[in-house]
Design an enzyme around this catalytic site. Structure first.
Site, PDB file in Angstrom:
ATOM      1  CG  ASP A  29       0.052  -6.787   7.807  1.00 58.05           C
ATOM      2  OD1 ASP A  29       0.872  -6.334   7.038  1.00 58.05           O
ATOM      3  OD2 ASP A  29      -1.069  -6.202   7.663  1.00 58.05           O
ATOM      4  CB  SER A  61      -2.144  -8.337   4.583  1.00 53.47           C
ATOM      5  OG  SER A  61      -0.854  -8.190   4.244  1.00 53.47           O
ATOM      6  CB  SER A 170       0.740   1.867   6.169  1.00 53.30           C
ATOM      7  OG  SER A 170       0.373   0.960   7.265  1.00 53.30           O
TER       8      SER A 170
END
Length: 355
Positions: A29, A61, A170
């Site tokens: 993203d 995001s 992440s």
């Protein structure tokens, strides 16, 4: 003792011939020109996998799983880090590599454009990836609240919903968003650039999964995925955290939601973290596993949580109690044939239909 990343990469390369290389669709993203995704692409390719990258042309995001497609054939503005000029096609590729693609849409939209348009053009009609991976994101995505908010995870569960095993990666945001052109070959610590470390850790996990794959079987059961979170890698400045260990975790446990904090001086609200009781009750899965939020926040640790896209509550007292309280207004179907007609298939039947 220093971790030898060169040795790790060599071992990963040596180990992969024991398994078949994977066809992988890669998204994120943060945007197609971000350092983390480009390093991940590079190291996955170096491990022998066939990788196609389709990611947003600009940072997207916080979009969750919503799929928003552009209504313009051309870009109205420049791509992130000036990577694409205004007026370029809304879907395009890197000049020297048609496996690296951007699209002017949300992360989930990029997943669908990848599956339904880009991959058929590159691999041929009917070809499917063995695996979808997203990230590594700039910033952790820990707990159930961020599970629904994150575009990194949203692009992943979009793929899982389409029957593709998916992993969302992440990491901490210590150094913020950086262009792939700024990845350092040398650092103060002597360890690789943080983007390279995140990419190597993620590639190691993908290779581990590829090695344990059963012949003729998908990597994960239908409807399953992984949420992986890393701490902030500090290698640009020091070696405080450069080689976090992986731990099996659960999504709930220590997870935060938002609290609307009013500022009397400015007259506006902003968010603050608050422990969400509903986010941290253990309803499904192994309640003995630690929460991913607690594990990552406790030190230089990485968390790996298994999730499914079956959001139904499990059979049990909680579910049956709520269902009982809905009667007589909400009824069960009396026609048993209706249940068979509308019922979702079990795991084995779903796998058979998916082939």
């Amino acid at each position: 003792m220093r971790f030898n990343f060169a040795l790790a990469a060599t071992l990963a390369l040596a180990a992969l011939p024991g398994a078949s290389p994977l066809r992988i669709l890669l998204g994120n993203d943060d945007g197609w020109a971000e350092a983390n995704i480009r390093e991940f692409y590079r190291l996955l390719k170096r491990s022998g996998h066939d990788v196609v990258l389709v990611a947003p042309v600009v940072d997207n995001s916080g979009q969750g799983g919503r799929a928003v497609f552009t209504n313009s054939e051309t870009l109205q503005g420049t791509g992130e880090f000036n990577s694409v000029q205004a007026g370029a096609p809304s879907l395009g590729s890197f000049p020297s590599d048609d496996h690296i693609n951007y699209y002017n849409g949300t992360p989930a939209a990029c997943t669908f454009v990848g599956l339904d348009y880009v991959l058929p053009k590159i691999w041929g009609q009917g070809a499917k990836p063995d695996l979808f991976v997203s990230g590594p994101n700039v910033g952790t995505n820990l707990g159930g609240f961020l599970f629904t908010l994150s575009g990194t995870i949203g692009s992943t569960y979009a793929a899982v919903g389409r029957g593709i095993p998916g992993i969302a990666f992440s990491g901490g945001s210590l150094y913020g968003h950086r262009s792939y052109e700024l990845v350092n070959k040398t650092t103060k610590s002597g360890f690789p650039d943080p983007a390279t470390v995140y990419a190597q850790l993620s590639t190691d996990l993908v290779n581990q999964i590829a090695k344990t794959r059963k012949k003729g079987k998908p990597l994960f059961p239908l409807g399953y995925g992984l949420n992986v979170n890393y701490p902030s890698i500090t290698s640009l400045d020091n070696n405080t955290c450069v080689n976090p260990k992986f731990y099996q975790t659960r999504i709930t446990g220590g997870a935060f939601s938002d609290f609307a904090a009013y500022n009397n001086a400015t007259g506006v609200f902003n968010y603050q973290n608050i422990l969400g009781d509903g986010l941290n009750v253990c309803i499904n899965g192994n309640c003995e596993l630690p929460g991913e939020t607690d594990v990552v926040n406790s030190g230089c640790n990485s968390a790996v949580s298994v999730f499914t896209v079956d959001y139904d509550a499990p059979n049990g007292k909680g579910t049956s109690g709520i269902q009982h309280g809905l009667k007589p207004l909400v009824k069960y179907y009396k026609d048993k044939g209706s249940y068979k007609r509308f019922a979702a298939p079990g795991p084995e039947e779903a796998e058979r239909r998916h082939k």
